[in-house]
Design an enzyme around this catalytic site. Structure first.
Site, PDB file in Angstrom:
ATOM      1  CG  HIS A 245      -3.137   3.377   1.679  1.00 59.00           C
ATOM      2  ND1 HIS A 245      -3.737   2.851   0.549  1.00 59.00           N
ATOM      3  CD2 HIS A 245      -3.175   2.391   2.612  1.00 59.00           C
ATOM      4  CE1 HIS A 245      -4.127   1.614   0.808  1.00 59.00           C
ATOM      5  NE2 HIS A 245      -3.795   1.313   2.053  1.00 59.00           N
TER       6      HIS A 245
ATOM      7  CB  CYS B  18      -0.955  -0.009   1.189  1.00 61.04           C
ATOM      8  SG  CYS B  18      -2.076  -1.427   1.169  1.00 61.04           S
TER       9      CYS B  18
ATOM     10  CG  ASN C   5      -6.619  -0.938   1.317  1.00 61.64           C
ATOM     11  OD1 ASN C   5      -5.940  -0.665   0.340  1.00 61.64           O
ATOM     12  ND2 ASN C   5      -6.082  -1.275   2.477  1.00 61.64           N
TER      13      ASN C   5
END
Length: 330
Positions: free
Chosen positions: A255, A114, A285
């Site tokens: 993020h 990520c 996500n």
């Protein structure tokens, strides 16, 4: 005079057409819309079909970014793909290069989960700052739905699929104002998509492992604690390197992992809610895709304007985390 700075001049994004909202997810695993939204802020996620590929989505996002930058694929010198879920374990960046017809560009993948987009941005900037390349395409793309255990409600509610891209070009003035990257492998076990060795006896003496991977495993509490503590710290360091104060920031673009993390980081940095970019309610996500996907959406909505100062931070498996501060456009 040689252009040894960078400017981010184009963005693009692409997501699968198929979406799975929280209500539909209750048919898959024991959960509820309220449970998911109060803990994560996610309401739905886009999921790639079995026939869809990272390369297709990444190429579509890249074409948009290249068009916005006003260049052609043949102008690209380098393509960097940040992904943890390539179509091919040997890498998918070269396939994207071929699909785009970017005949001059060298292409490679980087894996930092990520944090991949932020790590990729800093990597791409170094090639330009040293005068090696002029035009770089940076893509963040992940299909983590491929690697989710759909019976694990702690992880399956979180992840979605998508791709985002930016074009980074050589520029006389440097619009990458500051950055800080970090890793801590001692916490590696908090978030994994681990190799699962299946022993295969080749001969009486030789035993090898057959390739396979386990589904994603995560210690949610530890990852949350890590993000809320480390992300404000790394942003502070990047601000120091950029010689900027928090009140000079136009946008906080983290993020898109969890709305509670976004809120907690903004609170610790005293950044008001209206400066925080969030689209995770719609996409979940999307790992390395989350920052460029949210960036492109905000640019195309007219929220982010030329000259705006953006603080971005990625954090995730490794554990890895980092922050980069840049001005949009040139």
């Amino acid at each position: 005079m040689q252009n040894l700075g960078i400017a981010i001049t184009g963005s693009g994004s692409a997501v699968p057409a198929t979406f799975l909202d929280n209500h539909a997810l209750t048919e898959v695993v024991e959960t509820s819309d309220e449970w998911i939204t109060t803990r994560t802020g996610i309401r739905q996620r886009r999921l790639a079909k079995a026939s869809e590929t990272i390369t297709e989505l990444a190429t579509a996002a890249s074409e948009q970014a290249i068009a916005m930058a006003g260049i052609s694929p043949q102008d690209l010198d380098l393509i960097v793909l940040a992904t943890s879920s390539p179509d091919d374990l040997f890498g998918s960046a070269c396939h994207i290069q071929g699909q785009l017809g970017a005949t001059k560009a060298v292409a490679f993948d980087i894996t930092a989960a990520c944090s991949g987009f932020v790590f990729g941005l800093v990597t791409a900037a170094q090639y330009i700052r040293t005068g090696v390349y002029q035009n770089v395409l940076l893509v963040g793309a992940d299909f983590l739905s491929r690697w989710v255990d759909w019976q694990d409600r702690g992880t399956c509610v979180l992840f979605g699929d998508g791709a985002g891209a930016v074009v980074i070009q050589a520029n006389q003035k440097d619009y990458l104002l500051g950055f800080e990257l970090r890793s801590d492998g001692t916490q590696n076990n908090c978030l994994n998509l681990a190799y699962a060795a299946e022993p295969t006896q080749l001969t009486q003496q030789v035993n090898v492992g057959k390739g396979n991977f386990q589904p994603i495993t995560m210690n949610g509490k530890e990852v949350y604690r890590f993000a809320v503590q480390k992300v404000p710290e790394v942003i502070d360091k990047a601000l120091f390197r950029a010689n900027l104060s928090v009140d000079q920031i136009d946008w906080l673009l983290l993020h898109q992992a969890n709305q509670r993390i976004l809120d907690a980081v903004a609170q610790r940095l005293n950044i008001p809610e209206h400066k925080v970019i969030s689209n995770l309610a719609n996409y979940g996500n999307t790992s390395a895709a989350s920052i460029p996907l949210a960036l492109d959406e905000a640019v195309r909505q007219g929220k982010i304007k030329t000259g705006d100062i953006i603080v971005t931070s990625g954090f995730g498996a490794g554990l890895t985390w980092g922050a980069a501060i840049f001005q949009w456009g040139r």
